[in-house]
Design an enzyme around this catalytic site. Structure first.
Site, PDB file in Angstrom:
ATOM      1  N   ASP A 144       0.881  -1.155   0.000  1.00 19.44           N
ATOM      2  CA  ASP A 144       0.000   0.000   0.000  1.00 19.44           C
ATOM      3  C   ASP A 144       0.932   1.222   0.000  1.00 19.44           C
ATOM      4  O   ASP A 144       2.138   1.110   0.267  1.00 19.44           O
ATOM      5  CB  ASP A 144      -0.922   0.003   1.219  1.00 19.44           C
ATOM      6  CG  ASP A 144      -2.102   0.964   1.017  1.00 19.44           C
ATOM      7  OD1 ASP A 144      -2.036   1.807   0.089  1.00 19.44           O
ATOM      8  OD2 ASP A 144      -3.078   0.892   1.776  1.00 19.44           O
TER       9      ASP A 144
HETATM   10  C1  BGC Z   1      -4.835   3.491   0.117  1.00 20.22           C
HETATM   11  C2  BGC Z   1      -4.924   2.528  -1.041  1.00 20.22           C
HETATM   12  C3  BGC Z   1      -4.713   3.290  -2.323  1.00 20.22           C
HETATM   13  C4  BGC Z   1      -3.360   3.984  -2.268  1.00 20.22           C
HETATM   14  C5  BGC Z   1      -3.024   4.788  -3.497  1.00 20.22           C
HETATM   15  C6  BGC Z   1      -3.558   4.292   0.095  1.00 20.22           C
HETATM   16  O1  BGC Z   1      -3.564   5.270   1.078  1.00 20.22           O
HETATM   17  O2  BGC Z   1      -4.915   2.771   1.328  1.00 20.22           O
HETATM   18  O3  BGC Z   1      -6.170   1.885  -1.053  1.00 20.22           O
HETATM   19  O4  BGC Z   1      -4.793   2.424  -3.420  1.00 20.22           O
HETATM   20  O5  BGC Z   1      -3.357   4.873  -1.158  1.00 20.22           O
HETATM   21  O6  BGC Z   1      -3.822   5.920  -3.569  1.00 20.22           O
END
Ligand code: BGC
Length: 752
Positions: A230
């Site tokens: 993530d």
């Molecule tokens: C989120 C993800 C997301 C990523 C990119 C993170 O903060 O938890 O779900 O895909 O950011 O934006």
């Protein structure tokens, strides 16, 4: 397209290491010398949130225009695999048109608490439903040549301190609840990539948890894709690579390339580990290149219409006393509440779409009736406004019926933080009371991403849960209110009566960055049913404008040992309108030896029926559907015995049941001095070995004499059964040596 082995042979260590983190926020690193391009990933999951590259310095949240489809909390309520596959396909078309190779979704975490700020993106409190819905979405997307990133693996069940919280989750709930959904989505959807979660599970960050990323994900489930972090979830780049992580996102900086290369040079990362990781990045690039459809154009208006159709399938009719709905067309209806004009149709955070257009109920409703509008409450305040309420009451009086558009304002529900209450803002509850007093024919439409408490639920005749229904949600609401479409969704989560009733109320979101999942497997309906608790609306509940009857539940066999059984049931539309019914199949163990939920969802099917029509719904069940995670063997175990297979309209509306016997070998019993005497005696052949224990114990306890009387004997016997073998030395003349020898002899007995 790419010859991965050849490329790996030609690449330098530095080039391989460079692939293991992003080029920037959204792209992989290219290796121009070898013709390896960079591919783009972008957020989903209910629309394409692609960074606007045409801008000079686009902020992380500046995105191109796209179609916002209904969020996961609603689409899961469709219980419709084909709808989710279609949604995946539409999203893939938008990705292809924008050269996006991987869409970051679906988000399939379990709804442990209704307070989790991100529940609007997630599917369900139930792992089977969550996993099936995710798998369908993945199949639809990937079939059209775009990869997914199933997230957030695993147990990202809260937003409070999500980037560092340490979750203590015992083995059984981890397997039965928090991994079972991912297992299903991985094995049935075959995702190209997974996104690991930020949090720690039992002390280890997911991004460096080799048990999670390698042993479970790859070795047990057969995952053959790439694991990315993530955004910002990498704690230790080298530990990550060694544990089964391949891609750190977004780019952390040149340092991480150097750190990885140094670790290769000094042997902390082996060449095999490096090739595995770099090879998987190349495999992803290859899959994206293979899947690419150059020159894709899609019809944005058609997608908007699809978004409206899908929203109709995702909204749940919770209540409809005296058939208040559908409303008569051509009448005069008061639409009351700010959401009628400004619907809340998506949540905050990384999934937020720059929508191509919006359709509110006020506009769409005008196609069906004369609408009088009153704002009713101020979206930026919580206190009731007497003037707005008076206006609303006036409108409700003037009309034949009223519809209240309620819900959660944006800031009450978002990625990044959790809710602290399940209540609606006070001004909305006050509005309900006032309008209801003036107009008994009042329906409520809810715009929220997760359950809210409804103190007036008993008194309002009709409630439609619209969830966050995407950019065309106002159209879908109007279609359902006026009967253009027939509601056909059912709740993918329980609506509790009070926050205090929720299973993890005492432990959510934990203290000081520590969350203890002490409720264990008792999540959602598993908890409420076990405790026979009243709820506001149960899991699986949802009404239609028609009615359905179930008959002829049939099992292909009444004994299951291996293979599968076929379960079928006839469903008849007994009302006057065409409609769709979601049939749920639960498994209910009758006399389990371990704690089991009363019933668990194992299969479901959705069937479309004309008025008067009957169709047979058929599903299959396997021994795994009867199994729980047995920690003694660290595996799934279908306990032998009797079960009910139930065909149900909701978790609390079981229509038919049939008994089934599961045949299986008993579990091997681990024998030691800790074993209670009664348990030891159950082992075939134990009686002979424990013969002296029995006699001595009986004499000491007075069981041999008449002194105790019948009930006294029964009590003594019960206490004896509980005595660990080693304690027999304390209460009988049996010596430690005798105990040790007996344990040894018991261990040698063959167990079935
Ligand atoms: C989120 C993800 C997301 C990523 C990119 C993170 O903060 O938890 O779900 O895909 O950011 O934006």
């Amino acid at each position: 397209m790419l010859d991965i082995q050849k490329l790996l042979a030609e690449m330098t260590v530095e080039e391989k290491c460079s692939l293991l983190q992003g080029k920037n926020d959204w792209y992989t690193v290219p290796v121009e010398r070898l013709g390896i391009p960079s591919v783009m990933v972008s957020d989903g999951p209910h629309g394409l949130r692609k960074q606007d590259d045409s801008k000079e310095n686009p902020g992380m949240n500046e995105a191109i225009t796209a179609v916002c489809f209904p969020a996961g909390a609603g689409t899961a309520c469709s219980f419709d695999r084909s709808l989710l596959e279609e949604l995946g396909g539409l999203l893939a078309d938008e990705c292809q048109a924008e050269h996006v190779g991987v869409l970051l979704g679906p988000a399939a975490n379990i709804k442990r608490s209704p307070l989790c700020g991100r529940n609007f993106e997630y599917y369900s409190e139930d792992p089977v439903l969550s996993g099936e819905i995710a798998a369908a979405w993945i199949r639809g997307l990937q079939r059209k040549g775009v990869g997914c990133s199933l997230k957030h693996f695993a147990a990202n069940n809260q937003e409070t301190l999500r980037m560092c919280v340490n979750e203590t989750i015992p083995e059984r709930p981890l397997r039965e609840i928090y991994l079972a959904n991912f297992e299903r989505a991985v094995t049935r959807g075959k995702p190209w990539t997974m996104m690991c979660s930020y949090n720690k599970i039992n002390g280890t960050y997911s991004s460096e948890n080799s048990w999670l990323l390698t042993d479970v994900l790859r070795k047990e489930w057969g995952f053959d894709g790439l694991v990315m972090t993530d955004w910002g979830a990498c704690n230790d780049h080298v530990a990550g690579i060694k544990s089964g992580l391949e891609l750190e996102m977004p780019r952390a900086g040149d340092d991480d390339d150097a750190i990885a290369a140094q670790a290769v040079r000094d042997g902390r990362i082996s060449m095999e580990e490096l090739d595995r990781a770099a090879g998987r990045v190349l495999q992803l690039v290859d899959r994206v290149l293979e899947g690419r459809k150059e020159g894709m154009v899609f019809d944005r208006e058609a997608h908007h219409r699809k978004s409206r159709e899908m929203a109709r399938e995702a909204m749940v009719l919770l209540k409809n006393d005296n058939e208040l709905l559908p409303l008569a067309r051509g009448g005069k209806v008061a639409f009351i509440g700010a959401f009628a004009e400004n619907p809340r149709y998506q949540g905050g955070g990384s999934s937020h779409i720059t929508s191509s257009r919006e359709l509110c109920a006020l506009e769409a409703g005008a196609d069906y009736a004369e609408i009088i509008y009153a704002r009713g409450f101020d979206l930026t305040a919580a206190e009731p406004d007497a003037g707005l309420i008076a206006e609303a009451v006036q409108a409700a009086r003037e009309a034949d019926s009223a519809v209240l558009f309620l819900g959660l304002p944006d800031e009450r529900e978002s990625e990044g933080y959790d809710r602290t209450t399940l209540a609606l803002p006070e001004n909305q509850n006050a509005l309900v009371e006032a309008v209801l007093a003036a107009q008994p024919n009042t329906a409520v439409v809810l715009h929220n991403g997760a359950p809210v408490v409804l103190p007036w639920a008993d008194r309002v005749p009709a409630i439609l849960e619209a969830y966050l229904g995407g950019q065309a949600c106002g159209g879908a609401v109007a279609d359902l209110l006026f009967g253009e479409a027939n509601p056909c969704a059912k709740l993918a989560e329980t609506f509790p009566l009070r926050l205090e009733d929720t299973p993890c109320y005492l432990d959510f979101p934990g203290d000081g960055g520590k969350a203890t999942y002490s409720e264990g497997i008792w999540v959602g309906y598993r908890y409420y049913d076990k405790r026979s608790m009243p709820v506001c609306f149960p899991f699986g509940h949802g009404l239609s404008y028609t009615t359905f009857e179930y008959s002829n539940l049939t099992l292909s066999t009444d004994t299951l040992e291996k293979g599968e059984i076929t379960v079928s049931v006839d469903v008849t539309n007994t009302g006057k309108r065409a409609g769709k019914e979601i049939v749920q199949f639960y498994v209910h163990p009758l006399a389990p030896q371990v704690s089991r939920p009363v019933r668990e969802l194992k299969e479901f099917a959705k069937v479309a029926l004309e008025s008067g029509e009957t169709k047979t719904v058929t599903v299959t069940l396997t021994p795994r559907d009867f199994a729980y995670w047995e920690t003694g063997i660290h595996g799934w175990y279908a306990e032998p015995g009797e079960y009910l297979v139930e065909a149900a309209a909701s978790s609390r509306d079981i229509r038919l049941e049939k008994k089934l016997t599961v045949v299986n070998r008993p579990l091997p019993v681990p024998v030691s001095g800790d074993m209670p005497y009664g348990e030891a005696m159950k082992i075939p052949g134990a009686e002979k070995i424990l013969d002296s224990f029995l006699k001595d114990a009986q004499s000491i306890a007075g069981l041999a004499s008449d002194q105790l009387g019948e009930s006294g004997k029964a009590m003594m016997e019960a206490m004896l059964r509980e005595l660990p073998l080693h304690s027999c030395c304390s209460f009988t003349p049996v010596t430690r040596e005798t105990v040790a020898k007996a344990v040894e002899a018991l261990q040698k007995l063959p167990q079935a």
